[in-house]
Enzyme design. Structure first.
Site, short mmCIF file in Angstrom:
data_model
loop_
_atom_site.label_atom_id
_atom_site.label_comp_id
_atom_site.label_asym_id
_atom_site.label_seq_id
_atom_site.Cartn_x
_atom_site.Cartn_y
_atom_site.Cartn_z
N HIS A 537 0.85 -1.17 -0.11
CA HIS A 537 0.08 0.08 -0.21
C HIS A 537 0.96 1.36 -0.05
CE1 HIS A 537 -3.47 -2.32 2.54
NE2 HIS A 537 -3.17 -2.70 1.30
N HIS A 580 -7.22 0.31 2.71
CA HIS A 580 -6.61 -0.45 1.40
C HIS A 580 -6.84 0.52 0.14
CE1 HIS A 580 -6.16 -4.43 3.84
NE2 HIS A 580 -6.98 -3.60 4.64
#
Length: 623
Positions: A537, A580
């Protein structure tokens, strides 16, 4: 589908209005949207293969067969990390059309509204939650759940918070492990309430998440099949796979660097494709290749490029800096009771059991679990020393000597940390113990993971060789800011507190990890360092901020000091968000080129528009 792809003769030596470097999550969106205008020619270069009709990509549980598989994953490694006791860690990145959207865990989330507002306040006019949410909804085709669902783990949503006509299907999972609702009720006892939607900018709480899955075909919806494949018949769009970008070819015009071509390798030979208007670098869903390509092109820090023999075209020292990365702690592995009908991933590996379950439940296809149990927790709820942590970080910040950009972003992070409505860590309830299998996989086990929402630690991604095939040096500097570890330790304590709360407590046989011998802060910290990995991420390596504050791109995605180079991917986000980031990447790409914006003509030339604010600027300049 294969025949619709370009061959090297369609690309090499040819000129296009736009050349998009990178056919990942953002690149597929940008190329598809730009080519909606038949008067614009677009070439898209992707280093990996197409993966047409590949069941590991289209199947929505296929990620277990793609992550770390070199056919689908570039398999980067970080440099040795002091925060991980001197060890490197894996850094998965998608390889092929669709990039990381073809190998991720299908998690679809949107940031907290204050986070996107903070991006705007860092000097990016036009960026805020309302604008971002408009583009995020444009991506989505929400598929409502069965109104007669009887699962205790509820499908909660608000119709006006989601998009209904976009290219990417999102839906709730049909099947449940059976322990999710008890987990939610135990969280509520500890101050974390179930919320009615998580897609309207307020994510603090717990909920059942949606995934980018088409519920009819039961297949993954990702940027290649959602955006790019429907566009492959357009004569003005050429898509070449197995085209590894080396660098941008540039010249200088009126004190600005101008990209004239992209150099790439295909079939063992080096080729060039020429850009009439712009080169758009979209090689970094997760922020790795975009800075690498720019540095190989001579755009970056002179002190890094010159020792490697890379001619400096533009001294832009912030390229590859301000890197922020979520890390996932494999928090608890819990063995669950066997007499309550709980189903977890390991049990489904027994084909006989899985088929019997399908028949018993009357399902047309197999019973499938999703990664859909999410909770986002402010430290004011999840930590007994919340005020102490805020004051500790505030005092450290007051004493520190920071660059203007880092100072500005830290100020915003401190505001968010002190806000009791903004979450600071995630708890991920997972009906699996991936990647650490239990000793009895045929028995029900769950994993409970945690992520620090906005790490204060900053890392770098830099070229380390003039050879374009050599990996960049990926150095996230994990846990070099103490507060990141402090939050992770307190997240582990909170997880344990919830697991010992009814009604979840009655479903637990034992906590196998960390186990009864890990109790003190020091012991938990040691466990975290040993059992934490990249979440892929990554943000910030091409930060969108004012140039004098360390920015690389402006709010219109244009690289400072260049006339026609834009970066459109996750690397531009200057401050991390809690979620996310898959859906965020799509929204950024839509903002980078909205099909609703009309091109502006001046003396017969077609001019491109980015954000609405950028389009307004261009109109004022040329009309």
């Amino acid at each position: 589908m294969e025949q619709k792809l370009a061959g090297i003769a369609d690309i090499s030596g040819k000129e296009f209005d736009f050349v998009v470097a990178g056919g990942g999550t953002a690149g597929c969106v940008v190329a598809a949207r730009l080519s909606e205008n038949p008067n614009i020619s677009v070439a898209l270069l992707e280093a990996g293969p197409a993966h047409f009709d590949d069941p590991l990509v289209s199947g929505y549980v296929g990620w277990t067969g793609t992550v770390t598989n070199p056919e689908y994953d570039w398999n980067y490694l970080t440099t040795p990390q002091r925060g991980f006791k001197g060890e490197p860690t894996i850094f998965p990145r998608g390889r092929g059309l669709g990039g990381s959207s073809q190998i991720n865990w299908l998690i679809w989330q949107l940031p907290q509204r204050e986070e996107m507002d903070a991006v705007g306040k860092l000097g990016n006019e036009g960026w805020n939650w309302e604008t971002f949410h408009k583009y995020a909804k444009k991506v989505q085709r929400f598929c409502p759940p069965d109104p007669n669902e009887r699962n205790e783990f509820k499908n909660l949503y608000k119709s006006d918070a989601v998009g209904h006509d976009g290219p990417i299907s999102i839906s709730f999972g049909r099947d449940s492990c059976g322990a999710d609702a008890a987990w939610q009720r135990a969280l509520a006892v500890n101050g974390v309430d179930t919320i009615s939607t998580a897609l309207d900018g307020d994510i603090a709480g717990t909920w059942k998440g949606v995934a980018n899955v088409d519920p009819v075909s039961r297949s993954r919806a990702y940027s290649a099949n959602g955006y790019l494949y429907p566009a492959l018949d357009r004569p003005n769009l050429k898509v070449l796979v197995d085209a590894y970008v080396y660098k941008l070819i540039t010249s200088e015009h009126a004190d600005e660097v101008v990209a004239t071509a992209v150099e790439f390798e295909h079939g063992g030979q080096v080729h060039k494709v020429f850009a009439r208007k712009e080169v758009i670098v979209s090689a970094g869903h997760v922020a790795v290749k975009s800075p690498h390509i720019l540095e190989l092109s001579g755009v970056g820090d002179r002190k890094i490029l010159e020792p490697l023999g890379i001619p400096v075209q533009l001294d832009l020292p912030s390229v590859g800096t301000n890197v922020q990365e979520h890390v996932t702690m494999i928090g608890s592995r819990i063995k669950m009771v066997e007499d309550r009908g709980l189903i977890t991933f390991g049990m489904l590996d027994d084909r006989e059991f899985a088929e019997k379950l399908r028949v018993t439940l009357g399902l047309k296809d197999s019973f499938n679990l999703a990664q859909d149990g999410f909770s986002f927790v402010p430290i004011q709820i999840g930590s007994e020393r919340a005020e102490q942590l805020v004051q500790k970080q505030r005092a450290k910040f007051a004493k520190g000597d920071y660059s203007p950009g880092l100072k500005a972003s830290y100020e915003k992070q401190l505001e968010l940390l002190a806000n009791p409505k903004v979450p600071d860590f995630e708890i991920f309830f997972f009906p699996s113990t991936f990647p650490i299998p239990p000793p009895e996989p045929s028995k029900p086990h769950v994993g409970i993971y945690s992520l620090v929402s906005r790490p204060f630690t900053r890392g770098t991604i830099h070229v380390q060789s003039a050879d374009p095939k050599a990996w960049p040096a990926i150095d996230p500097h994990y846990f070099e800011e103490d507060i990141d570890m402090d939050i992770m330790v307190d997240a582990m304590k909170f997880i344990r507190k919830v697991t010992r709360t009814e009604p979840f407590k009655s479903l637990v046989v034992e906590e196998q990890l960390p186990g009864p011998n890990v109790n003190t802060d020091e012991e938990i910290s040691a466990y975290v360092r040993k059992n934490t990995c990249s979440s892929f991420h990554t943000t910030g390596s091409m930060s969108m901020m004012p140039r004098d504050k360390g920015g690389v791109v402006d709010p219109r995605f244009r690289v400072y000091g260049t006339k026609n180079i834009r970066v459109v991917d996750l690397s531009i986000l200057p401050i991390h968000t809690a979620v996310h980031p898959q859906a965020t990447v799509y929204a950024i790409a839509e903002m980078g080129k909205s099909s609703n914006l009309r091109p502006v003509r001046n003396s017969g030339r077609l001019l491109s528009c980015a954000l609405p604010t950028a389009c307004d600027v261009i109109k004022r300049d040329y009309q």
